[in-house]
Design an enzyme around this catalytic site. Structure first.
Site, PDB file in Angstrom:
ATOM      1  N   ARG A   8      69.024 -48.079 -36.158  1.00 29.42           N
ATOM      2  CA  ARG A   8      68.829 -49.300 -36.112  1.00 29.42           C
ATOM      3  C   ARG A   8      68.325 -50.198 -37.279  1.00 29.42           C
ATOM      4  NH1 ARG A   8      65.932 -50.142 -30.446  1.00 29.42           N
ATOM      5  NH2 ARG A   8      67.678 -49.167 -29.390  1.00 29.42           N
ATOM      6  N   CYS A   9      69.116 -49.440 -38.620  1.00 26.14           N
ATOM      7  CA  CYS A   9      68.565 -49.896 -40.068  1.00 26.14           C
ATOM      8  C   CYS A   9      69.955 -50.630 -40.559  1.00 26.14           C
ATOM      9  CB  CYS A   9      68.220 -48.662 -40.631  1.00 26.14           C
ATOM     10  SG  CYS A   9      67.677 -48.782 -42.530  1.00 26.14           S
TER      11      CYS A   9
END
Length: 159
Positions: free
Chosen positions: A35-36
């Site tokens: 989730r970057c």
């Protein structure tokens, strides 16, 4: 003298994997997160792995939740995400810490062999990359914003 082959890690299925299994390969070791902002780099990492694995490159992904809690999942959840979203077929390992007192010994060693900008050892963010040659020596460290394709020539020179 320590080399990459002196370390053992756990894969996403929680099995111990001695890195000596990769002896003679060029390794691209990356701390990853699902989730970057850099998560789309999984596609580039997979492309390098697919293109160069027959010549001896292995990409090794090490999920890490130390930066903005961007890797909240565990083992199979991480592997499923990587496979479904990016068709990842390179080896993924158990979630680890890369900085601080609980940093995995592999990453402690990688950082000591290839410090960052201005000699800093701490990893700045997800998707920091280390290139290791066929003899198990770290040859370079690359910042999170270095796209995988930017490393192509460097990797090709080692294959």
């Amino acid at each position: 003298m320590t080399t990459i082959y002196d370390f053992t890690v756990r894969d996403v299925a929680d099995s111990e994997i001695p890195l000596r299994n990769y002896r003679g390969k060029v390794l691209l070791i990356v701390n990853t997160a699902s989730r970057c902002g850099f998560t789309p780099q999984y596609a580039g990492l997979q492309a390098l792995h697919r293109e160069m694995s027959k010549r001896g490159l292995v990409v090794l992904g090490f999920p890490c939740n130390q930066f903005g809690a961007q890797e909240p999942g565990e083992g199979s959840e991480i592997a499923d995400f990587c496979q479904l979203a990016y068709d990842v077929s390179f080896p993924l390992f158990a979630k680890i810490s890369v900085n601080g007192p609980k940093a995995h010994p592999l990453f402690q060693w990688l950082k000591s062999q290839a410090p960052g900008l201005f000699g800093t050892k701490a990893i700045k963010w997800n998707f920091t990359k280390f290139i290791v040659d066929r003899e198990g020596e770290v040859v370079s460290r690359h910042a999170p914003n270095s796209e995988p394709q930017q490393l192509r020539q460097r990797i090709m020179s080692l294959l």
